[in-house]
Design a protein around this motif. Structure first.
Motif, PDB file in Angstrom:
ATOM      1  N   PHE A   2      21.855  33.716  -1.154  1.00  0.00           N
ATOM      2  CA  PHE A   2      21.101  33.398   0.053  1.00  0.00           C
ATOM      3  C   PHE A   2      19.610  33.443  -0.241  1.00  0.00           C
ATOM      4  N   GLU A   3      18.862  32.741   0.611  1.00  0.00           N
ATOM      5  CA  GLU A   3      17.404  32.723   0.527  1.00  0.00           C
ATOM      6  C   GLU A   3      16.837  32.867   1.931  1.00  0.00           C
ATOM      7  N   ALA A   4      15.760  33.640   2.045  1.00  0.00           N
ATOM      8  CA  ALA A   4      15.123  33.846   3.340  1.00  0.00           C
ATOM      9  C   ALA A   4      13.638  34.089   3.140  1.00  0.00           C
ATOM     10  N   SER A   5      12.843  33.591   4.083  1.00  0.00           N
ATOM     11  CA  SER A   5      11.399  33.793   4.049  1.00  0.00           C
ATOM     12  C   SER A   5      10.931  34.260   5.414  1.00  0.00           C
ATOM     13  N   GLU A 104       9.471  36.695   0.683  1.00  0.00           N
ATOM     14  CA  GLU A 104      10.554  35.788   0.292  1.00  0.00           C
ATOM     15  C   GLU A 104      11.649  36.616  -0.367  1.00  0.00           C
ATOM     16  N   MET A 105      12.872  36.452   0.111  1.00  0.00           N
ATOM     17  CA  MET A 105      14.016  37.215  -0.404  1.00  0.00           C
ATOM     18  C   MET A 105      15.083  36.252  -0.903  1.00  0.00           C
ATOM     19  N   SER A 106      15.767  36.663  -1.962  1.00  0.00           N
ATOM     20  CA  SER A 106      16.878  35.852  -2.479  1.00  0.00           C
ATOM     21  C   SER A 106      17.854  36.741  -3.238  1.00  0.00           C
ATOM     22  N   TYR A 107      19.085  36.283  -3.304  1.00  0.00           N
ATOM     23  CA  TYR A 107      20.116  37.024  -4.051  1.00  0.00           C
ATOM     24  C   TYR A 107      21.017  36.032  -4.765  1.00  0.00           C
ATOM     25  N   ASP A 108      21.235  36.299  -6.036  1.00  0.00           N
ATOM     26  CA  ASP A 108      22.121  35.481  -6.857  1.00  0.00           C
ATOM     27  C   ASP A 108      23.282  36.361  -7.293  1.00  0.00           C
ATOM     28  N   ASP A 109      24.489  36.063  -6.788  1.00  0.00           N
ATOM     29  CA  ASP A 109      25.621  36.933  -7.105  1.00  0.00           C
ATOM     30  C   ASP A 109      26.045  36.840  -8.560  1.00  0.00           C
ATOM     31  N   ALA A 110      25.648  35.773  -9.255  1.00  0.00           N
ATOM     32  CA  ALA A 110      25.986  35.659 -10.682  1.00  0.00           C
ATOM     33  C   ALA A 110      25.264  36.724 -11.496  1.00  0.00           C
ATOM     34  N   GLU A 111      24.022  37.026 -11.111  1.00  0.00           N
ATOM     35  CA  GLU A 111      23.239  38.050 -11.814  1.00  0.00           C
ATOM     36  C   GLU A 111      23.261  39.386 -11.090  1.00  0.00           C
ATOM     37  N   ALA A 112      23.743  39.401  -9.853  1.00  0.00           N
ATOM     38  CA  ALA A 112      23.809  40.621  -9.032  1.00  0.00           C
ATOM     39  C   ALA A 112      22.439  41.279  -8.913  1.00  0.00           C
ATOM     40  N   VAL A 113      21.428  40.452  -8.650  1.00  0.00           N
ATOM     41  CA  VAL A 113      20.057  40.944  -8.506  1.00  0.00           C
ATOM     42  C   VAL A 113      19.466  40.408  -7.201  1.00  0.00           C
ATOM     43  N   PHE A 114      18.893  41.300  -6.418  1.00  0.00           N
ATOM     44  CA  PHE A 114      18.188  40.939  -5.197  1.00  0.00           C
ATOM     45  C   PHE A 114      16.708  40.856  -5.526  1.00  0.00           C
ATOM     46  N   THR A 115      16.098  39.700  -5.298  1.00  0.00           N
ATOM     47  CA  THR A 115      14.694  39.465  -5.650  1.00  0.00           C
ATOM     48  C   THR A 115      13.835  39.450  -4.394  1.00  0.00           C
ATOM     49  N   LEU A 116      12.725  40.152  -4.463  1.00  0.00           N
ATOM     50  CA  LEU A 116      11.802  40.262  -3.332  1.00  0.00           C
ATOM     51  C   LEU A 116      10.409  39.871  -3.806  1.00  0.00           C
ATOM     52  N   GLU A 117       9.870  38.802  -3.236  1.00  0.00           N
ATOM     53  CA  GLU A 117       8.530  38.326  -3.591  1.00  0.00           C
ATOM     54  C   GLU A 117       7.587  38.536  -2.410  1.00  0.00           C
ATOM     55  N   LEU A 118       6.453  39.186  -2.683  1.00  0.00           N
ATOM     56  CA  LEU A 118       5.465  39.483  -1.647  1.00  0.00           C
ATOM     57  C   LEU A 118       4.130  38.837  -2.013  1.00  0.00           C
ATOM     58  N   GLU A 119       3.416  38.388  -0.984  1.00  0.00           N
ATOM     59  CA  GLU A 119       2.090  37.795  -1.205  1.00  0.00           C
ATOM     60  C   GLU A 119       1.184  38.158  -0.040  1.00  0.00           C
ATOM     61  N   GLU A 120       0.002  38.700  -0.371  1.00  0.00           N
ATOM     62  CA  GLU A 120      -0.952  39.083   0.668  1.00  0.00           C
ATOM     63  C   GLU A 120      -2.363  38.794   0.162  1.00  0.00           C
TER      64      GLU A 120
END
Length: 356
Positions: A2-5, A104-120
């Motif tokens: 999934f991807e969400a912003s 920005e959030m995303s998760y790839d079940d193939a790598e089992a890693v939840f990625t969180l990107e922040l920008e300010e």
């Protein structure tokens, strides 16, 4: 995956902070590892946690309108994530900058890693958090199912503003381990007893405080819950507009906070389901016993008043009779020769017995 912003990290932090569990006054500020299960659909993102010893379950539902982008594929079973680390990552650019921090959030079940990107303001941060597909235990909604399978016996919808200060007073009671919720047709009462003091929050029924109050006219529903589980469930008051308190026939308590953003739109929800510290039969028995004690006290008071009034009437009657005897005696003494000591003593004694 999934991807969400989201345009502001503050909204996510405010909601997820309500799910963080504290157990008592001594460790309220101590962070503990807490696992959240995330469910993503095309219409919302749900974060769900379980309380200590499974006394409670909590969830936050953030609707689609709160995200600038929301896309989900093949995530029906849910995603498990360390909530404590997730919140720390959201604050990595500073808590004072949350409102202007883009997420920005995303998760790839193939790598089992939840990625969180922040920008300010041109500053960027990338965080990677281990994740996993939820197992049977993480997705077990036993308390929610138990509440839904029961029958709702009472329900109160209160404007959250009126509960905020009252609940903060409840949290200041030292030594309290439980709190009691009492709902009748005309009021909501929440109380706690500590080592040296007690607090009673009493909200009488009024249109200013209540949006609705549903309760049987002849019933009084009283239940007891862990005070720290209850206070955790009330964290959402700070951002809520309305709070719904519902109890079913099994004593399970459901608390739902409705949160509407200042600009309007679809509301977001914070839900808590709490198990009672007593079963339904025990609570009903205690309520019946309390009613019986109240009736006995009232009957005893009435009987004491009746006896008191009866005693006064008896005293007045006897006193009047005695006065007549004394008056008659004095007249006879004045018309007769001087009485001997024995004669006077007998007459006086008879008069005294009439008085007492």
């Amino acid at each position: 995956m999934f991807e969400a912003s989201c345009s502001s990290a503050k909204l996510i932090v405010n909601f997820l902070s309500c799910l963080v569990t504290s157990t008592n006054q001594a460790d309220t500020g101590i962070k503990r590892q807490q696992i959240a299960t995330i469910y993503v659909t095309d219409s919302n993102v749900t974060f769900r946690v379980q309380g200590l010893v499974k006394q409670s379950q909590a969830s936050v539902v953030i609707n689609r309108e709160s995200f600038t982008k929301l896309k989900c594929e093949d995530l029906d079973d849910g995603l498990c994530l360390n909530l404590t680390i997730f919140l720390e990552c959201l604050n990595v650019l500073g808590a004072s900058n949350l409102a202007s921090t883009r997420v920005e959030m995303s998760y790839d079940d193939a790598e089992a890693v939840f990625t969180l990107e922040l920008e300010e303001n041109g500053v960027q941060s990338l965080c990677a958090i281990p994740g996993s597909i939820a197992g049977d235990d993480e997705g077990n909604d036993f308390l929610v199912d138990a509440f839904n399978n029961g029958t709702v016996v009472t329900k109160a919808i209160v404007k959250s503003f009126f509960l905020r200060d009252a609940i903060s007073e409840l949290a200041s009671i030292n030594g309290a381990t439980s709190c009691t919720i009492k709902i009748t047709n005309d009021r909501l009462e929440i109380s706690a007893v500590g080592s040296c003091d007690e607090c009673i929050v009493d909200l009488p029924r009024s249109q200013e405080v209540f949006i609705s109050l549903e309760c049987d006219m002849s019933k009084c529903y009283t239940r007891t819950y862990s005070i720290w589980v209850f206070l955790n469930a009330m964290k959402g008051l700070e951002i809520a507009n309305e709070t719904c308190i519902t109890i079913n026939d099994g004593g399970i308590l459901a608390i739902q906070h409705q949160c509407v953003e200042p600009g309007g739109g679809e509301p977001n929800y914070i839900d808590f389901v709490l198990a009672s510290l007593e079963d339904a039969e025990t609570s009903e028995s205690e309520n019946d016993s309390e009613d019986e004690r109240n009736r006995s006290r009232r009957e005893s008071e009435i009987e004491r008043k009746r006896r008191r009034l009866s005693g006064v009437e008896s005293y007045n009657r006897n006193t009047t009779s005695a006065d007549r005897q004394h008056s008659s005696g004095r007249k006879s003494y004045s018309n007769q020769p001087q009485a001997t000591f024995d004669d006077y003593s007998d007459d006086d004694t008879e008069g005294e017995e009439g008085i007492y």
